[in-house]
Design a protein around this motif. Structure first.
Motif, mmCIF file in Angstrom:
data_model
loop_
_atom_site.group_PDB
_atom_site.id
_atom_site.type_symbol
_atom_site.label_atom_id
_atom_site.label_comp_id
_atom_site.label_asym_id
_atom_site.label_seq_id
_atom_site.Cartn_x
_atom_site.Cartn_y
_atom_site.Cartn_z
ATOM 1 N N GLY A 86 -27.545 6.079 10.263
ATOM 2 C CA GLY A 86 -28.617 6.983 9.830
ATOM 3 C C GLY A 86 -29.965 6.294 9.832
ATOM 4 N N LEU A 87 -30.868 6.810 8.977
ATOM 5 C CA LEU A 87 -32.227 6.296 8.902
ATOM 6 C C LEU A 87 -32.443 5.567 7.584
ATOM 7 N N VAL A 88 -33.065 4.375 7.639
ATOM 8 C CA VAL A 88 -33.438 3.673 6.406
ATOM 9 C C VAL A 88 -34.637 4.412 5.816
ATOM 10 N N THR A 89 -34.513 4.821 4.553
ATOM 11 C CA THR A 89 -35.548 5.638 3.922
ATOM 12 C C THR A 89 -35.795 5.156 2.506
ATOM 13 N N ASN A 93 -32.372 3.736 0.862
ATOM 14 C CA ASN A 93 -31.244 4.608 1.193
ATOM 15 C C ASN A 93 -31.022 4.589 2.701
ATOM 16 N N VAL A 94 -29.835 5.027 3.112
ATOM 17 C CA VAL A 94 -29.633 5.345 4.531
ATOM 18 C C VAL A 94 -29.199 6.814 4.570
ATOM 19 N N PHE A 95 -30.016 7.634 5.216
ATOM 20 C CA PHE A 95 -29.729 9.065 5.237
ATOM 21 C C PHE A 95 -29.446 9.543 6.661
ATOM 22 N N PRO A 96 -28.526 10.495 6.795
ATOM 23 C CA PRO A 96 -28.365 11.136 8.106
ATOM 24 C C PRO A 96 -29.582 12.031 8.389
ATOM 25 N N VAL A 97 -29.673 12.549 9.610
ATOM 26 C CA VAL A 97 -30.846 13.353 9.991
ATOM 27 C C VAL A 97 -30.411 14.764 10.372
ATOM 28 N N PHE A 98 -31.190 15.749 9.872
ATOM 29 C CA PHE A 98 -30.953 17.147 10.230
ATOM 30 C C PHE A 98 -32.191 17.641 10.972
ATOM 31 N N GLU A 99 -31.996 18.103 12.208
ATOM 32 C CA GLU A 99 -33.155 18.526 13.015
ATOM 33 C C GLU A 99 -33.160 20.021 13.242
ATOM 34 N N VAL A 100 -34.362 20.598 13.167
ATOM 35 C CA VAL A 100 -34.548 22.022 13.484
ATOM 36 C C VAL A 100 -35.509 22.084 14.658
#
Length: 470
Positions: free
Chosen positions: A181-184, A192-199
């Motif tokens: 995921g993304l380091v945020t 945190n490391v979060f997955p990404v949701f794209e629209v």
């Protein structure tokens, strides 16, 4: 007349040591006869007066050669070594996070902002190292002219701020990603490391409301009446209308916010956009606007910066914990514009919550102590069953955890109290013009601007809101 008699020197000379014991001074008292002395005699005399370290041999030699040149001055004859304080430890993040201060998005000619694509952000794989703990550097004691050591401050340990989907090794020296995921960074600098949701397009009736435990990227606009909520960052390549947009991390909007006094945009860290019109916008840290803030309700924990080529703030209320920086505040029609700095209602509330939490934790420790004392009594009489043994282990672990939490909460209380006391940071900077009709509030003090002024900074001076040139 040369002399070896210390009592004679005592009549001529006086030694004083500075308060920090870093300097010793030699002063000649009123001397009527001719003085002859050697550097060695001076050294012995200084030793007898308790000055034992850092003697300035060159100065002693010069004084012994021509004492009369030094009669009416305070002469430095010994210099100590000041202590060197240690350096605090830190957490080194191995990725350049998108909202770091030194990375500013590029501004296009039309004033809109070009944000990097999400593919160029801090993508990581599960198990990848994302941050390391840098140990503190110990201090080096100093030495006083009287010979004793002068204490130094050692650097403080830094602790990881642990968020979601990350793991720390047992030695607490390194942090790794638990998922791809993304380091945020989110509020209070948690990693945190979060997955990404794209629209790919607008958030409208085709998409509906979004509530996602990660980062959200919207390649379009967020329309009136819709809601977008994310545990991580939110990036919008278009604009936001009267929608509810909430992120625990940062929010970046390539276009602007046209709220029409509906909905809100709220971030646990920073918000960046081109403009805000009739919007309700809140950020725990900074709000950075490139063009204008018009007739809006704005609140940030630290700074509100609207300092682009236009950089206009007019109408509404802008509140910041520390600073508001704008090119132009108000307008020539004296539209009522209020700017308040040094206001941190969230911090005050957090302080109340922390103190409540501290009381609860202390009560927990007290209960654990009493239960452990009871178990220890049973152990003495040899009546300890296996379930009591397990309970003892559990209680000890609970007590340890509560003690650690108390330490963290205490440090945060101290941090908040220092921030609330420090209104010296609170200021409003009008880089170009502040028009009449503007109300400036710094902490508890208010000032109304009657006539327009240029290039000024408003800050607290002698219990009033003073104005100084920028």
């Amino acid at each position: 007349m040369a002399t070896h008699d210390p009592s004679q020197l005592q009549q001529w000379l006086q030694v004083s040591v500075s308060e920090d014991k870093m300097y010793a001074y030699l002063i000649f008292r009123h001397v009527e006869e001719e003085v002859r002395l050697t550097a060695g005699q001076l050294e012995t005399f200084l030793f007898s007066q308790g000055v034992k370290f850092g003697l300035q041999q060159d100065s002693l030699y010069l004084i012994s050669q021509r004492p009369q040149d030094f009669y009416f001055t305070q002469n430095v004859v010994a210099v100590g070594i000041p202590p060197t304080n240690g350096k605090d430890g830190s957490i080194r993040v191995l990725f350049e996070l998108d909202d770091q201060k030194n990375r500013r998005p590029t501004e296009r000619e039309d004033g809109s902002v070009d944000y990097k694509n999400v593919t160029q952000l801090a993508n990581v794989k599960a198990g990848q190292l994302i941050a390391e703990r840098v140990p503190p550097v110990p201090g080096i004691p100093g030495k006083a002219v009287t010979g004793e050591d002068v204490a130094c401050k050692d650097g403080k340990e830094a602790n990881f701020k642990i968020g979601k989907n990350v793991v720390v090794n047992p030695e607490k020296t390194a942090m790794y990603a638990a998922i791809d995921g993304l380091v945020t960074k989110t509020e209070k600098d948690k990693l945190n490391v979060f997955p990404v949701f794209e629209v790919n397009g607008d958030v409208d009736y085709n998409i509906g409301n979004i509530d996602f435990v990660g980062n959200v990227v919207i390649r379009g606009n967020v329309l009136t009446g819709f809601r977008v909520k994310a545990s991580g960052d939110i990036r919008v390549t278009g604009g936001i209308e009267g929608a509810e947009v909430e992120s625990e991390g940062s929010i970046e909007i390539s276009g602007g916010i046209i709220g029409s006094n509906k909905g809100y945009v709220k971030a646990g860290r920073n918000i960046r956009c081109s403009f805000i019109q009739e919007g309700n916008v809140y950020a725990a840290e900074e709000i950075i606007v490139h063009q204008s803030i018009m007739h809006s309700n704005i609140r940030s924990g630290k700074n509100v910066i609207c300092n682009g080529p236009k950089g206009l703030v007019v109408g509404g209320l802008v509140q910041a914990g520390e600073r508001v920086i704008a090119r132009t505040i108000g307008n020539s029609m004296s539209t009522a514009t209020a700017i308040e700095v040094g206001v941190q209602p969230e911090l005050r509330q957090e302080l109340v919550d922390l103190k409540k939490q501290l009381n609860e934790l202390r009560e927990n420790i007290d209960k654990s102590d009493k239960a452990l004392a009871l178990i220890d009594q049973l152990a003495v009489t040899g009546q300890l069953s296996s379930d009591k043994l397990a309970l003892r282990t559990k209680l000890s672990a609970t007590k340890k955890q509560s003690t650690e939490q108390i330490q963290i909460a205490k440090e945060r209380v101290l941090e908040i109290e220092m921030t609330l006391e420090n209104t010296t940071l609170a200021r409003v900077d009008g880089v170009h013009t502040v028009f009449g009709g503007t109300k400036i509030v710094v902490g508890r003090y208010t000032r109304f601007v009657k006539d327009s002024v240029q290039r000024v900074s408003f800050r607290l001076m002698d219990g009033d809101v003073g104005m100084v040139p920028l």
